[in-house]
Scaffold this motif. Structure first.
Motif, PDB file in Angstrom:
ATOM      1  N   VAL A 417     -16.270   9.120  -5.021  1.00  0.00           N
ATOM      2  CA  VAL A 417     -15.785   9.966  -4.059  1.00  0.00           C
ATOM      3  C   VAL A 417     -14.665   9.294  -3.219  1.00  0.00           C
ATOM      4  O   VAL A 417     -14.589   8.160  -2.972  1.00  0.00           O
ATOM      5  CB  VAL A 417     -16.904  10.321  -2.930  1.00  0.00           C
ATOM      6  CG1 VAL A 417     -16.276  10.738  -1.792  1.00  0.00           C
ATOM      7  CG2 VAL A 417     -18.031  11.180  -3.708  1.00  0.00           C
ATOM      8  N   ASP A 418     -13.657  10.121  -2.793  1.00  0.00           N
ATOM      9  CA  ASP A 418     -12.358   9.427  -2.030  1.00  0.00           C
ATOM     10  C   ASP A 418     -12.212  10.577  -0.926  1.00  0.00           C
ATOM     11  O   ASP A 418     -11.444  11.371  -1.112  1.00  0.00           O
ATOM     12  CB  ASP A 418     -11.253   9.402  -2.862  1.00  0.00           C
ATOM     13  CG  ASP A 418     -10.061   8.699  -2.085  1.00  0.00           C
ATOM     14  OD1 ASP A 418     -10.374   8.471  -0.890  1.00  0.00           O
ATOM     15  OD2 ASP A 418      -9.294   8.286  -2.961  1.00  0.00           O
ATOM     16  N   THR A 419     -12.955  10.201   0.154  1.00  0.00           N
ATOM     17  CA  THR A 419     -12.646  11.364   1.300  1.00  0.00           C
ATOM     18  C   THR A 419     -11.447  11.201   2.008  1.00  0.00           C
ATOM     19  O   THR A 419     -10.992  12.235   2.619  1.00  0.00           O
ATOM     20  CB  THR A 419     -13.868  10.887   2.316  1.00  0.00           C
ATOM     21  OG1 THR A 419     -13.765   9.800   3.002  1.00  0.00           O
ATOM     22  CG2 THR A 419     -15.421  11.285   2.003  1.00  0.00           C
ATOM     23  N   GLY A 420     -10.702  10.156   1.720  1.00  0.00           N
ATOM     24  CA  GLY A 420      -9.133   9.831   2.129  1.00  0.00           C
ATOM     25  C   GLY A 420      -8.487  11.112   1.537  1.00  0.00           C
ATOM     26  O   GLY A 420      -7.465  11.577   2.150  1.00  0.00           O
ATOM     27  N   GLN A 421      -8.634  11.339   0.099  1.00  0.00           N
ATOM     28  CA  GLN A 421      -7.837  12.594  -0.416  1.00  0.00           C
ATOM     29  C   GLN A 421      -8.860  13.625  -0.519  1.00  0.00           C
ATOM     30  O   GLN A 421      -8.412  14.648  -1.114  1.00  0.00           O
ATOM     31  CB  GLN A 421      -7.737  11.874  -2.155  1.00  0.00           C
ATOM     32  CG  GLN A 421      -6.886  10.811  -2.061  1.00  0.00           C
ATOM     33  CD  GLN A 421      -6.572  10.587  -3.600  1.00  0.00           C
ATOM     34  OE1 GLN A 421      -5.702  11.086  -4.249  1.00  0.00           O
ATOM     35  NE2 GLN A 421      -7.313   9.605  -4.326  1.00  0.00           N
ATOM     36  N   ASP A 422      -9.683  13.789   0.579  1.00  0.00           N
ATOM     37  CA  ASP A 422     -10.371  15.070   0.325  1.00  0.00           C
ATOM     38  C   ASP A 422     -11.289  15.446  -0.866  1.00  0.00           C
ATOM     39  O   ASP A 422     -11.289  16.567  -1.230  1.00  0.00           O
ATOM     40  CB  ASP A 422      -9.757  16.182   1.097  1.00  0.00           C
ATOM     41  CG  ASP A 422     -10.798  17.296   1.447  1.00  0.00           C
ATOM     42  OD1 ASP A 422     -11.956  17.204   1.460  1.00  0.00           O
ATOM     43  OD2 ASP A 422     -10.258  18.366   1.618  1.00  0.00           O
ATOM     44  N   VAL A 423     -11.832  14.375  -1.641  1.00  0.00           N
ATOM     45  CA  VAL A 423     -12.359  14.738  -2.892  1.00  0.00           C
ATOM     46  C   VAL A 423     -13.749  13.993  -2.947  1.00  0.00           C
ATOM     47  O   VAL A 423     -14.070  12.938  -2.698  1.00  0.00           O
ATOM     48  CB  VAL A 423     -11.713  13.961  -4.090  1.00  0.00           C
ATOM     49  CG1 VAL A 423     -12.367  14.189  -5.419  1.00  0.00           C
ATOM     50  CG2 VAL A 423     -10.145  14.327  -4.250  1.00  0.00           C
ATOM     51  N   ILE A 424     -14.845  15.031  -2.923  1.00  0.00           N
ATOM     52  CA  ILE A 424     -16.234  14.724  -2.964  1.00  0.00           C
ATOM     53  C   ILE A 424     -16.608  15.048  -4.304  1.00  0.00           C
ATOM     54  O   ILE A 424     -15.934  15.875  -5.158  1.00  0.00           O
ATOM     55  CB  ILE A 424     -16.825  15.432  -1.854  1.00  0.00           C
ATOM     56  CG1 ILE A 424     -16.813  17.043  -2.110  1.00  0.00           C
ATOM     57  CG2 ILE A 424     -16.306  14.845  -0.571  1.00  0.00           C
ATOM     58  CD1 ILE A 424     -17.584  17.758  -0.802  1.00  0.00           C
ATOM     59  N   LYS A 425     -17.837  14.881  -4.592  1.00  0.00           N
ATOM     60  CA  LYS A 425     -18.746  15.095  -5.704  1.00  0.00           C
ATOM     61  C   LYS A 425     -19.064  16.660  -5.588  1.00  0.00           C
ATOM     62  O   LYS A 425     -19.461  17.183  -4.736  1.00  0.00           O
ATOM     63  CB  LYS A 425     -19.982  14.130  -6.128  1.00  0.00           C
ATOM     64  CG  LYS A 425     -19.372  12.824  -6.689  1.00  0.00           C
ATOM     65  CD  LYS A 425     -20.546  12.045  -7.016  1.00  0.00           C
ATOM     66  CE  LYS A 425     -20.297  10.841  -7.824  1.00  0.00           C
ATOM     67  NZ  LYS A 425     -21.444  10.032  -8.122  1.00  0.00           N
ATOM     68  N   VAL A 426     -19.228  17.183  -6.756  1.00  0.00           N
ATOM     69  CA  VAL A 426     -19.879  18.450  -6.905  1.00  0.00           C
ATOM     70  C   VAL A 426     -20.712  18.418  -8.380  1.00  0.00           C
ATOM     71  O   VAL A 426     -20.356  17.687  -9.283  1.00  0.00           O
ATOM     72  CB  VAL A 426     -18.909  19.657  -7.163  1.00  0.00           C
ATOM     73  CG1 VAL A 426     -18.087  19.459  -8.372  1.00  0.00           C
ATOM     74  CG2 VAL A 426     -19.561  20.935  -7.238  1.00  0.00           C
ATOM     75  N   ALA A 427     -21.939  19.000  -8.080  1.00  0.00           N
ATOM     76  CA  ALA A 427     -22.946  18.725  -9.414  1.00  0.00           C
ATOM     77  C   ALA A 427     -23.614  20.306  -9.381  1.00  0.00           C
ATOM     78  O   ALA A 427     -23.984  20.769  -8.378  1.00  0.00           O
ATOM     79  CB  ALA A 427     -24.029  17.691  -9.242  1.00  0.00           C
ATOM     80  N   VAL A 428     -24.077  20.472 -10.631  1.00  0.00           N
ATOM     81  CA  VAL A 428     -24.941  21.790 -10.890  1.00  0.00           C
ATOM     82  C   VAL A 428     -25.961  21.297 -11.548  1.00  0.00           C
ATOM     83  O   VAL A 428     -26.028  20.759 -12.609  1.00  0.00           O
ATOM     84  CB  VAL A 428     -23.963  22.931 -11.821  1.00  0.00           C
ATOM     85  CG1 VAL A 428     -24.744  24.067 -11.987  1.00  0.00           C
ATOM     86  CG2 VAL A 428     -23.109  23.281 -10.901  1.00  0.00           C
TER      87      VAL A 428
END
Length: 570
Positions: A417-428
C-alpha cells in the motif's frame, strides 16, 4: 390493468357522471395536466383504484381537502434494485411511498445472484403484498459474467415459468452486452424467450455500430448513460433513456440538458441504487424533480419523465395521468417546483399507517448466506513481479472506474500500500462456499489512510469486497461479516469500529428504514475517520467488483479489463 366486473364498471360510470357519490374525492386541488401543461382547479373523483372524474364538482363518501395543493400522477422509478436500499421490500415500501413513488420496476438481480430462483420468488411474493405497485423484471444475467463466482445461475428455462406472473413485465437489464454482440448462445436463448416482452438494457459507453447490434436484439431502454451526447445518440436510435440518480451513480446533472419537453416522451427517471440515509436527507424521485426544476428544466418535461413516460416505456398503460379511467396513483404536493409531497394516493387509497398494517408478512429468505472461510492478514499479500501494477481508479459519483498504473513499494516479491499516492488494497473474497477464491489488487481514490472497509454487497455476484490500508484490519473486517451474516464493517487497529448487519442474503436488513438510516450515520462517520474522501464509500466499495462496467474492476478471480472483457495478469 386489472379486469373489472360489470358491477364495478357500472359504479365507476355513475360516480364519474356525478349521479352517485364517489368513494373518494380530492376537493379543490390544482391538477397538473401532463398533456397540455395546464394547471386547473378541479375535484378529482375516485372509485376503487381508478380516477373517474375531473373537471367538475363531486361529492364523496370520503372527501379530502386539496385546496392550495397540486395533484400530479404518482412517480415511477423505472429501474432499481430494492436490495441496494438495504431494506426488504416491505420496509422499502414504507420508506419511499411518502416521496410520491407509487410504482417501482425492480430487478431482483442482487438476491438472485446469491439465492437463484428462490430470490426471485421472494420478490414476487413480496410484490403481491406491498402498498406501492412493485413490478418485477426477471433477472437476465445471473451470473453477470464468467469472470466471477456467484451463488447461483439462472438460465432461460429457469425464468420462463414466471413470465406470465401478474407482477412480471419482462427481462431485466441485459448487462452482458459483450455476450450479446458475440452472439453467446445462452444470451441469445434468453433474448429469444423474451422477444415479445420488454427487455431492459445496460450498455455503458456502447456507441455506433455495436450499439446498433445491441438494439437489433430487441433491447429498448438504458440507464447506464453518463453524457448528453451518448443520450442523444441512444434517443435517436429509439432507446428510452432512463436518467439515474443513485447513491453512487449520479448522472442527473450530466444529462440535465436533454430533459426538454421535446425529449420528455422518451425519457424516464430511475435511482438504480439508493440507500435510506440519502433518501431521508435528500429524497427519492422527488429529489430528482426538484433538482431538475431548480436547474431550469421545465416542470412539464420532468414531471412527464417521472410518470407517464416511464409508464409508456414499460407498457403500464393504465397510469401516468390525472384523468378519468386512469389508475388513481397520485402525489399531492404543497409546491410544484419544489416537489414537496404532502400526501399520496396509491391505487385509490390514502397512504397512512392503517394501510401499511393491512399487508401480510412474507417469510424472509437467505439467512446464513455468508459461507466464506476465515481469513488472515497473509491472505491479502499482493504478490507480483515488480513495483508497477494496474490500479483501479475511482471516479467520485460514478461506477465507471479508470484503468490507472502506479509504481508501488515493492519488497520480498509483494507490492505494498502507498497512502501517499492514495493507493490501498482491494480484495474480493468468494463467500458462497464454492471455491474459496480471493482476488487481490489495488485501488486509487478512496483517501483511506488506515483501517479497512468491508461489504457483502458486492455487485453483482455479492462476494465480500474489502478495501484497506492494513492487511490485518482487512482480515478483521472480513471475518466479522461472517459472524453477522453479512453487511458493512469498518475496522481499524484490529478492532471493529462500526457495522450494520444485513442478514437477508447478506444484502438486506431486518430493520425498518428509520433504524437502517440511523445505523448508517455512525458507519459513515467511522469510514470518514479513516480518511475517506468519498461521500458514499460503502456503495463505492460495492461496485468495485462489477465486471460489466468499464474500465478496470476486480472479482474473486482477479483484476478484470472490462474493455477487453478478460482477466489480466497483474
Amino acid at each position: 390493468m386489472v379486469a373489472r366486473t360489470v358491477a364495478e364498471l357500472a359504479r365507476a360510470i355513475d360516480q364519474g357522471r356525478g349521479v352517485a357519490a364517489a368513494e373518494l374525492v380530492l376537493k379543490g386541488g390544482r391538477v397538473f395536466d401532463l398533456v397540455t401543461g395546464d394547471l386547473f382547479v378541479t375535484d378529482v373523483a375516485i372509485c376503487g383504484d381508478r380516477i373517474v372524474g375531473t373537471g367538475g364538482d363531486y361529492r364523496g363518501i370520503r372527501e379530502i381537502d386539496a385546496r392550495g395543493k397540486t395533484i400530479v400522477p404518482g412517480f415511477i422509478d423505472t429501474h432499481l434494485h430494492i436490495e441496494s436500499s438495504l431494506l426488504t421490500p416491505h420496509a422499502f415500501d414504507r420508506c419511499v411511498l411518502g416521496h410520491g413513488v407509487t410504482t417501482v420496476i425492480c430487478d431482483p438481480h442482487e438476491i438472485s445472484n446469491v439465492l437463484g430462483i428462490d430470490g426471485v420468488r421472494y420478490f414476487l411474493e413480496s410484490a403481491q403484498e406491498t402498498v406501492m405497485d412493485v413490478r418485477v423484471q426477471l433477472s437476465s444475467c445471473v451470473p453477470a459474467t464468467h469472470l466471477e463466482t456467484s451463488g447461483a445461475r439462472l438460465e432461460a428455462s429457469d425464468l420462463t415459468p414466471y413470465m406470465d406472473h401478474a407482477k412480471v413485465i419482462g427481462l431485466a437489464e441485459f448487462m452482458n452486452f459483450p455476450g450479446v454482440l458475440a452472439k453467446d448462445p445462452l444470451c441469445l436463448a434468453k433474448l429469444e424467450a423474451f422477444s415479445e416482452r420488454h427487455i431492459d438494457g445496460h450498455a455503458p459507453l456502447l456507441r455506433g455500430l455495436d450499439l446498433n447490434g445491441y438494439l437489433a436484439a430487441g433491447i429498448r431502454t438504458d440507464h447506464e448513460i453518463t453524457t448528453a451526447d451518448e443520450a442523444l445518440e441512444k434517443l435517436r436510435k429509439g432507446m428510452h433513456v432512463l436518467i439515474r440518480e443513485g447513491s453512487v451513480s449520479k448522472d442527473l446533472h450530466a444529462l440535465i440538458s436533454i430533459i426538454t419537453e421535446r425529449h420528455s416522451p422518451f425519457i424516464a427517471l430511475c435511482t438504480d441504487d439508493r440507500n435510506p440515509l440519502d433518501i431521508a436527507e435528500e429524497g427519492h424521485l422527488d429529489y430528482m424533480i426538484r433538482t431538475a426544476v431548480a436547474a431550469g428544466v421545465a416542470p412539464l418535461a420532468v414531471y412527464r419523465a417521472a410518470s407517464i413516460s416511464g409508464a409508456r416505456a414499460f407498457g403500464l398503460s393504465d397510469r401516468g395521468l390525472v384523468a378519468p379511467g386512469w389508475r388513481a396513483d397520485l402525489a399531492i404536493l404543497d409546491d410544484l417546483d419544489d416537489c414537496r409531497v404532502s400526501s399520496v394516493i396509491s391505487a385509490g387509497r390514502l397512504v397512512d399507517d392503517t394501510l401499511f398494517a393491512t399487508r401480510k408478512a412474507v417469510k424472509v429468505v437467505g439467512r446464513h448466506s455468508v459461507k466464506a472461510r476465515p481469513v488472515a492478514a497473509m491472505d491479502f499479500a499482493a504478490r507480483g513481479s515488480g513495483p508497477s501494477t494496474p490500479v483501479i481508479g475511482v471516479v467520485p459519483g460514478k461506477i465507471i472506474t479508470e484503468y490507472r498504473t502506479f509504481a508501488l513499494p515493492y519488497r520480498d516479491g509483494t507490492r505494498r500500500v502507498d497512502t501517499g499516492q492514495d493507493v490501498i488494497k482491494v480484495a474480493v473474497v468468494e463467500r458462497h462456499g464454492v471455491n474459496g477464491n480471493i482476488g487481490i489488487g489495488f485501488v486509487n481514490g478512496f483517501g483511506l489512510k488506515r483501517g479497512a472497509i468491508a461489504s457483502t454487497v458486492g455487485h453483482d455476484s455479492h462476494n465480500i469486497c474489502v478495501v484497506g490500508a492494513d492487511d490485518s484490519d482487512m482480515a478483521v473486517a472480513v471475518n466479522r461479516l461472517g459472524e453477522i451474516e453479512g453487511g458493512f464493517v469498518v475496522a481499524v487497529n484490529g478492532k471493529v469500529m462500526a457495522e450494520i448487519a444485513l442478514p437477508v442474503a447478506g444484502l438486506m436488513s431486518l430493520m425498518g428504514h428509520e433504524d437502517v438510516r440511523d445505523a448508517l450515520i455512525p458507519l459513515r462517520q467511522a469510514a470518514r475517520a479513516l480518511g475517506t474522501t468519498l461521500a458514499e464509500p460503502f456503495l463505492q466499495v460495492a461496485f468495485l467488483p462489477l465486471p460489466v462496467i468499464p474500465h478496470l474492476k476486480i472479482t474473486d478471480k482477479g483484476l478484470v479489463d472490462v474493455d477487453r472483457f478478460q482477466l489480466i495478469d497483474a
